[in-house]
Design a protein around this motif. Structure first.
Motif, PDB file in Angstrom:
ATOM      1  N   ALA A   1      -5.218   4.628   9.675  1.00  0.00           N
ATOM      2  CA  ALA A   1      -5.379   3.176   9.651  1.00  0.00           C
ATOM      3  C   ALA A   1      -4.067   2.452   9.895  1.00  0.00           C
ATOM      4  O   ALA A   1      -4.013   1.443  10.602  1.00  0.00           O
ATOM      5  CB  ALA A   1      -5.973   2.753   8.313  1.00  0.00           C
ATOM      6  N   LEU A   2      -2.973   2.962   9.314  1.00  0.00           N
ATOM      7  CA  LEU A   2      -1.670   2.338   9.540  1.00  0.00           C
ATOM      8  C   LEU A   2      -1.271   2.411  11.012  1.00  0.00           C
ATOM      9  O   LEU A   2      -0.707   1.470  11.560  1.00  0.00           O
ATOM     10  CB  LEU A   2      -0.609   2.999   8.661  1.00  0.00           C
ATOM     11  N   GLY A   3      -1.560   3.549  11.646  1.00  0.00           N
ATOM     12  CA  GLY A   3      -1.303   3.645  13.074  1.00  0.00           C
ATOM     13  C   GLY A   3      -2.139   2.660  13.868  1.00  0.00           C
ATOM     14  O   GLY A   3      -1.673   2.058  14.840  1.00  0.00           O
ATOM     15  N   GLY A   4      -3.382   2.460  13.442  1.00  0.00           N
ATOM     16  CA  GLY A   4      -4.273   1.556  14.156  1.00  0.00           C
ATOM     17  C   GLY A   4      -4.034   0.095  13.901  1.00  0.00           C
ATOM     18  O   GLY A   4      -4.540  -0.760  14.625  1.00  0.00           O
ATOM     19  N   SER A   5      -3.265  -0.225  12.855  1.00  0.00           N
ATOM     20  CA  SER A   5      -3.092  -1.627  12.476  1.00  0.00           C
ATOM     21  C   SER A   5      -2.014  -2.344  13.284  1.00  0.00           C
ATOM     22  O   SER A   5      -1.756  -3.524  13.052  1.00  0.00           O
ATOM     23  CB  SER A   5      -2.743  -1.720  10.979  1.00  0.00           C
ATOM     24  N   TRP A   6      -1.397  -1.640  14.235  1.00  0.00           N
ATOM     25  CA  TRP A   6      -0.380  -2.285  15.075  1.00  0.00           C
ATOM     26  C   TRP A   6      -1.022  -3.422  15.857  1.00  0.00           C
ATOM     27  O   TRP A   6      -1.971  -3.220  16.610  1.00  0.00           O
ATOM     28  CB  TRP A   6       0.236  -1.267  16.028  1.00  0.00           C
TER      29      TRP A   6
ATOM     30  N   LEU B   1      -8.264  10.948   1.994  1.00  0.00           N
ATOM     31  CA  LEU B   1      -7.992   9.520   1.895  1.00  0.00           C
ATOM     32  C   LEU B   1      -6.577   9.194   2.341  1.00  0.00           C
ATOM     33  O   LEU B   1      -6.328   8.146   2.942  1.00  0.00           O
ATOM     34  CB  LEU B   1      -8.221   9.048   0.461  1.00  0.00           C
ATOM     35  N   ARG B   2      -5.647  10.098   2.065  1.00  0.00           N
ATOM     36  CA  ARG B   2      -4.274   9.888   2.527  1.00  0.00           C
ATOM     37  C   ARG B   2      -4.205   9.948   4.051  1.00  0.00           C
ATOM     38  O   ARG B   2      -3.512   9.149   4.682  1.00  0.00           O
ATOM     39  CB  ARG B   2      -3.343  10.930   1.907  1.00  0.00           C
ATOM     40  N   VAL B   3      -4.912  10.885   4.646  1.00  0.00           N
ATOM     41  CA  VAL B   3      -4.995  10.936   6.111  1.00  0.00           C
ATOM     42  C   VAL B   3      -5.614   9.646   6.642  1.00  0.00           C
ATOM     43  O   VAL B   3      -5.172   9.087   7.654  1.00  0.00           O
ATOM     44  CB  VAL B   3      -5.807  12.165   6.564  1.00  0.00           C
ATOM     45  N   GLY B   4      -6.654   9.157   5.957  1.00  0.00           N
ATOM     46  CA  GLY B   4      -7.269   7.902   6.364  1.00  0.00           C
ATOM     47  C   GLY B   4      -6.286   6.749   6.336  1.00  0.00           C
ATOM     48  O   GLY B   4      -6.289   5.892   7.237  1.00  0.00           O
ATOM     49  N   GLN B   5      -5.432   6.710   5.319  1.00  0.00           N
ATOM     50  CA  GLN B   5      -4.402   5.677   5.278  1.00  0.00           C
ATOM     51  C   GLN B   5      -3.469   5.766   6.482  1.00  0.00           C
ATOM     52  O   GLN B   5      -3.124   4.749   7.089  1.00  0.00           O
ATOM     53  CB  GLN B   5      -3.587   5.800   3.991  1.00  0.00           C
ATOM     54  N   GLY B   6      -3.076   6.994   6.829  1.00  0.00           N
ATOM     55  CA  GLY B   6      -2.168   7.163   7.961  1.00  0.00           C
ATOM     56  C   GLY B   6      -2.794   6.747   9.272  1.00  0.00           C
ATOM     57  O   GLY B   6      -2.174   6.058  10.089  1.00  0.00           O
TER      58      GLY B   6
ATOM     59  N   ASP C   1       0.835  -1.205   0.000  1.00  0.00           N
ATOM     60  CA  ASP C   1       0.000   0.000   0.000  1.00  0.00           C
ATOM     61  C   ASP C   1       0.867   1.251   0.000  1.00  0.00           C
ATOM     62  O   ASP C   1       0.632   2.195  -0.756  1.00  0.00           O
ATOM     63  CB  ASP C   1      -0.885   0.035   1.251  1.00  0.00           C
ATOM     64  N   PHE C   2       1.853   1.247   0.865  1.00  0.00           N
ATOM     65  CA  PHE C   2       2.734   2.394   1.058  1.00  0.00           C
ATOM     66  C   PHE C   2       3.433   2.764  -0.244  1.00  0.00           C
ATOM     67  O   PHE C   2       3.445   3.930  -0.656  1.00  0.00           O
ATOM     68  CB  PHE C   2       3.747   2.028   2.141  1.00  0.00           C
ATOM     69  N   PHE C   3       4.020   1.775  -0.908  1.00  0.00           N
ATOM     70  CA  PHE C   3       4.801   2.061  -2.114  1.00  0.00           C
ATOM     71  C   PHE C   3       3.919   2.332  -3.325  1.00  0.00           C
ATOM     72  O   PHE C   3       4.330   3.064  -4.233  1.00  0.00           O
ATOM     73  CB  PHE C   3       5.779   0.926  -2.397  1.00  0.00           C
ATOM     74  N   VAL C   4       2.754   1.737  -3.382  1.00  0.00           N
ATOM     75  CA  VAL C   4       1.831   2.063  -4.465  1.00  0.00           C
ATOM     76  C   VAL C   4       1.503   3.549  -4.429  1.00  0.00           C
ATOM     77  O   VAL C   4       1.547   4.242  -5.451  1.00  0.00           O
ATOM     78  CB  VAL C   4       0.553   1.211  -4.369  1.00  0.00           C
ATOM     79  N   TYR C   5       1.197   4.062  -3.235  1.00  0.00           N
ATOM     80  CA  TYR C   5       0.897   5.490  -3.128  1.00  0.00           C
ATOM     81  C   TYR C   5       2.140   6.324  -3.418  1.00  0.00           C
ATOM     82  O   TYR C   5       2.063   7.354  -4.110  1.00  0.00           O
ATOM     83  CB  TYR C   5       0.350   5.831  -1.740  1.00  0.00           C
ATOM     84  N   ALA C   6       3.289   5.909  -2.897  1.00  0.00           N
ATOM     85  CA  ALA C   6       4.521   6.677  -3.095  1.00  0.00           C
ATOM     86  C   ALA C   6       4.875   6.787  -4.573  1.00  0.00           C
ATOM     87  O   ALA C   6       5.222   7.868  -5.064  1.00  0.00           O
ATOM     88  CB  ALA C   6       5.664   6.025  -2.321  1.00  0.00           C
ATOM     89  N   MET C   7       4.793   5.682  -5.295  1.00  0.00           N
ATOM     90  CA  MET C   7       5.127   5.702  -6.720  1.00  0.00           C
ATOM     91  C   MET C   7       4.107   6.508  -7.510  1.00  0.00           C
ATOM     92  O   MET C   7       4.466   7.231  -8.450  1.00  0.00           O
ATOM     93  CB  MET C   7       5.221   4.276  -7.252  1.00  0.00           C
TER      94      MET C   7
ATOM     95  N   LEU D   1       1.910  12.301   9.427  1.00  0.00           N
ATOM     96  CA  LEU D   1       1.397  13.194  10.467  1.00  0.00           C
ATOM     97  C   LEU D   1       0.207  12.572  11.181  1.00  0.00           C
ATOM     98  O   LEU D   1       0.025  12.745  12.397  1.00  0.00           O
ATOM     99  CB  LEU D   1       0.990  14.533   9.838  1.00  0.00           C
ATOM    100  N   ALA D   2      -0.627  11.834  10.434  1.00  0.00           N
ATOM    101  CA  ALA D   2      -1.847  11.261  11.014  1.00  0.00           C
ATOM    102  C   ALA D   2      -1.590   9.969  11.777  1.00  0.00           C
ATOM    103  O   ALA D   2      -2.377   9.593  12.649  1.00  0.00           O
ATOM    104  CB  ALA D   2      -2.861  11.006   9.902  1.00  0.00           C
ATOM    105  N   ARG D   3      -0.490   9.312  11.458  1.00  0.00           N
ATOM    106  CA  ARG D   3      -0.262   7.971  12.005  1.00  0.00           C
ATOM    107  C   ARG D   3      -0.252   7.920  13.541  1.00  0.00           C
ATOM    108  O   ARG D   3      -0.890   7.035  14.127  1.00  0.00           O
ATOM    109  CB  ARG D   3       1.046   7.425  11.432  1.00  0.00           C
ATOM    110  N   PRO D   4       0.455   8.819  14.233  1.00  0.00           N
ATOM    111  CA  PRO D   4       0.413   8.754  15.712  1.00  0.00           C
ATOM    112  C   PRO D   4      -0.991   8.930  16.264  1.00  0.00           C
ATOM    113  O   PRO D   4      -1.349   8.298  17.275  1.00  0.00           O
ATOM    114  CB  PRO D   4       1.337   9.906  16.147  1.00  0.00           C
ATOM    115  N   PHE D   5      -1.804   9.778  15.633  1.00  0.00           N
ATOM    116  CA  PHE D   5      -3.176   9.952  16.090  1.00  0.00           C
ATOM    117  C   PHE D   5      -3.979   8.667  15.897  1.00  0.00           C
ATOM    118  O   PHE D   5      -4.833   8.319  16.713  1.00  0.00           O
ATOM    119  CB  PHE D   5      -3.836  11.114  15.338  1.00  0.00           C
ATOM    120  N   GLY D   6      -3.696   7.957  14.801  1.00  0.00           N
ATOM    121  CA  GLY D   6      -4.354   6.679  14.586  1.00  0.00           C
ATOM    122  C   GLY D   6      -3.974   5.664  15.643  1.00  0.00           C
ATOM    123  O   GLY D   6      -4.820   4.909  16.132  1.00  0.00           O
ATOM    124  N   THR D   7      -2.698   5.656  16.008  1.00  0.00           N
ATOM    125  CA  THR D   7      -2.248   4.740  17.051  1.00  0.00           C
ATOM    126  C   THR D   7      -2.981   5.005  18.357  1.00  0.00           C
ATOM    127  O   THR D   7      -3.494   4.080  19.004  1.00  0.00           O
ATOM    128  CB  THR D   7      -0.733   4.884  17.264  1.00  0.00           C
ATOM    129  N   VAL D   8      -3.045   6.263  18.754  1.00  0.00           N
ATOM    130  CA  VAL D   8      -3.713   6.625  20.008  1.00  0.00           C
ATOM    131  C   VAL D   8      -5.199   6.269  19.962  1.00  0.00           C
ATOM    132  O   VAL D   8      -5.750   5.668  20.896  1.00  0.00           O
ATOM    133  CB  VAL D   8      -3.531   8.131  20.298  1.00  0.00           C
TER     134      VAL D   8
END
Length: 461
Positions: free
Chosen positions: A166-171, A159-164, A65-71, A103-110
């Motif tokens: 979700a990635l934080g929450g997927s731990w 949608l990019r924020v949503g990805q971040g 997912d990460f690299f698909v978006y990056a490319m 930027l969104a990932r830590p908020f997703g984790t919390v």
């Protein structure tokens, strides 16, 4: 507190880089282990190899997912969402949106840690991965700027924020659990398994984009071809979800997490008690995280803007580099088990600092120089990144390992990698590639400083 480096196994010690406790504690561990075997006779135990499979599958899907978006940020978004801007400006805008996930990932984790405390880890993981899948698939269906105007950019950003988030929450705690249940003399080996997801994800994403670029016209690729990898990412997420839930939903998995105290704690409590460890853990692997985007995303953008090379062929070179990275990740486990995690990370930070001095020469050295930079960079990245997870998880007291590992990883990505493509491309475009060298060198210096501070404080595994 515990250290970033690995030490030889101690009698009664806990595997994978966490503190060895007293003899009494060791006795309790042995006693609990005996009781666990007796009480769990009715169902099969989860072997480290099963956990390893879940870790590799889960991380590979996330990195794809990460690299698909990056490319796509390099190859697609400047033309599709910023068509009225010069190519450089469009790419910089795309990289700005790219950073939103970090930027969104830590908020997703919390947020998802709170969900886990109230509803359980299965609900948390399912919700996070569905959110990741929906955000990724949503990008595939986005109308272009020509169709929707500035609203399309807003939707892409959301949608990019949503990805971040979700990635934080997927731990899921699987890497920490794998490390803690690894054989005592194989700590580095098991620590590197989760990191294999990065080169695997890159090889799949890079190969897919290379195929599309070489087999579609430019018009077809920008019209519909670029959307296909996002559909594939959604499908892979579904497979990964079931693979991980197979472990997470078992009673044995829950028991293992409880035994190792791998449960979420509040962020306020974590920062009060473990704030220093949080910072040291985030900074210790900074060289690796800084190099991560400087050999994956940045070179692709630089080649797109300033070279006449075939992009599909350059992606193949990067895919080969990712294969070398996978070998480096595996070797990092052997090296860390032989010399210790802190020594390994420190030595690789020095080598990354050395490589930083050659960035202008190699990137301006034609195809051979560029290829050499990619292959050397991926090799060093594999050796370094293979033990970055150990730096993330090793510093925390038992109670804080689960949340601490997740947040430290989030901060490492944010500080070391989140803005790397934007900064590197902006610096190289306006001031020259020498400033990219300085940027990478600063990451290596921060890693060495954090490792030295860790040693000075006598933090031990």
């Amino acid at each position: 507190m515990s250290s970033i480096h690995s030490t030889p196994s101690q009698p009664g010690g806990i595997a994978a880089g966490f503190p060895s406790h007293s003899g009494a504690s060791s006795g309790r561990d042995a006693h609990n282990s005996t009781n666990s075997r007796n009480s769990d006779a009715g169902h099969a135990r989860i072997a480290p190899s099963e956990i390893a499979i879940g870790v590799v599958i889960g991380r590979a899907s996330e990195y794809f997912d990460f690299f698909v978006y990056a490319m796509a940020s390099v190859l697609v978004f400047p033309s599709v969402f910023f068509p009225s801007q010069p190519r450089l400006d469009g790419t910089l805008y795309a990289f700005t949106i790219f950073s939103f996930a970090f930027l969104a990932r830590p908020f997703g984790t919390v947020a998802f840690m709170a969900i886990q405390r109230h509803f359980g880890r299965e609900v948390k993981l399912t919700a996070a991965l569905f959110m990741l899948g929906i955000s990724t698939a949503g990008i595939a269906f986005l109308p272009t700027y020509e169709t929707l105007g500035f609203t399309s950019i807003i939707l892409l950003s959301l949608l990019r924020v949503g990805q971040g988030i979700a990635l934080g929450g997927s731990w899921d705690g699987l890497p920490s659990l794998l490390a803690l249940n690894a054989p005592p003399k194989r700590r580095g080996w098991y620590a590197m398994l989760g990191q294999l997801g990065a080169p695997i994800g890159f090889m799949i994403a890079g190969g897919l984009f290379s195929y599309l670029l070489s087999n579609l016209t430019a018009e077809d690729f920008l019209d519909w071809g670029w959307r296909y990898p996002f559909y594939v990412a959604f499908a892979i997420n579904v497979v990964a979800l079931f693979a991980r839930l197979r472990l997470v939903s078992t009673k044995e998995y829950a028991r293992l997490l409880d035994e190792r105290e791998l449960e979420p704690v509040s962020v306020s409590e974590l920062t009060r008690s473990q704030g220093g460890n949080l910072i040291i853990g985030a900074m210790a692997a900074l060289a690796s995280y800084a190099l991560f985007h400087l050999v994956t995303v940045f070179p692709l953008s630089w080649i797109t803007l300033y070279s006449m090379r075939s992009l599909s062929e350059f992606l193949i070179v990067q895919v080969i580099g990712a294969a070398i990275m996978a070998v480096g990740v595996v070797l990092s486990g052997l090296i860390a088990d032989r010399f210790g995690r802190r020594t390994t990370l420190g030595a690789l930070a020095l080598l990354i600092a050395l490589l930083s001095g050659f960035v202008p020469t190699l990137m301006n050295g034609g195809e051979s120089g560029q290829n050499l930079f990619i292959l050397l960079g991926f090799g060093l990245l594999g050796l370094s990144y293979g033990q970055a997870a150990g730096a993330v998880t090793a510093n925390f007291a038992a109670k804080y390992r689960y949340t601490g590992a997740a947040l430290t990883s989030d901060l490492s990505w944010l500080v070391g990698a989140g803005f790397a493509p934007l900064v590197a491309l902006g610096l190289s475009a306006h001031f020259g590639l020498a400033y990219v060298s300085i940027y990478l060198l600063s990451g290596a210096a921060c890693s060495l400083a954090a490792l030295s501070l860790n040693r000075a404080l006598e933090i031990r595994d």
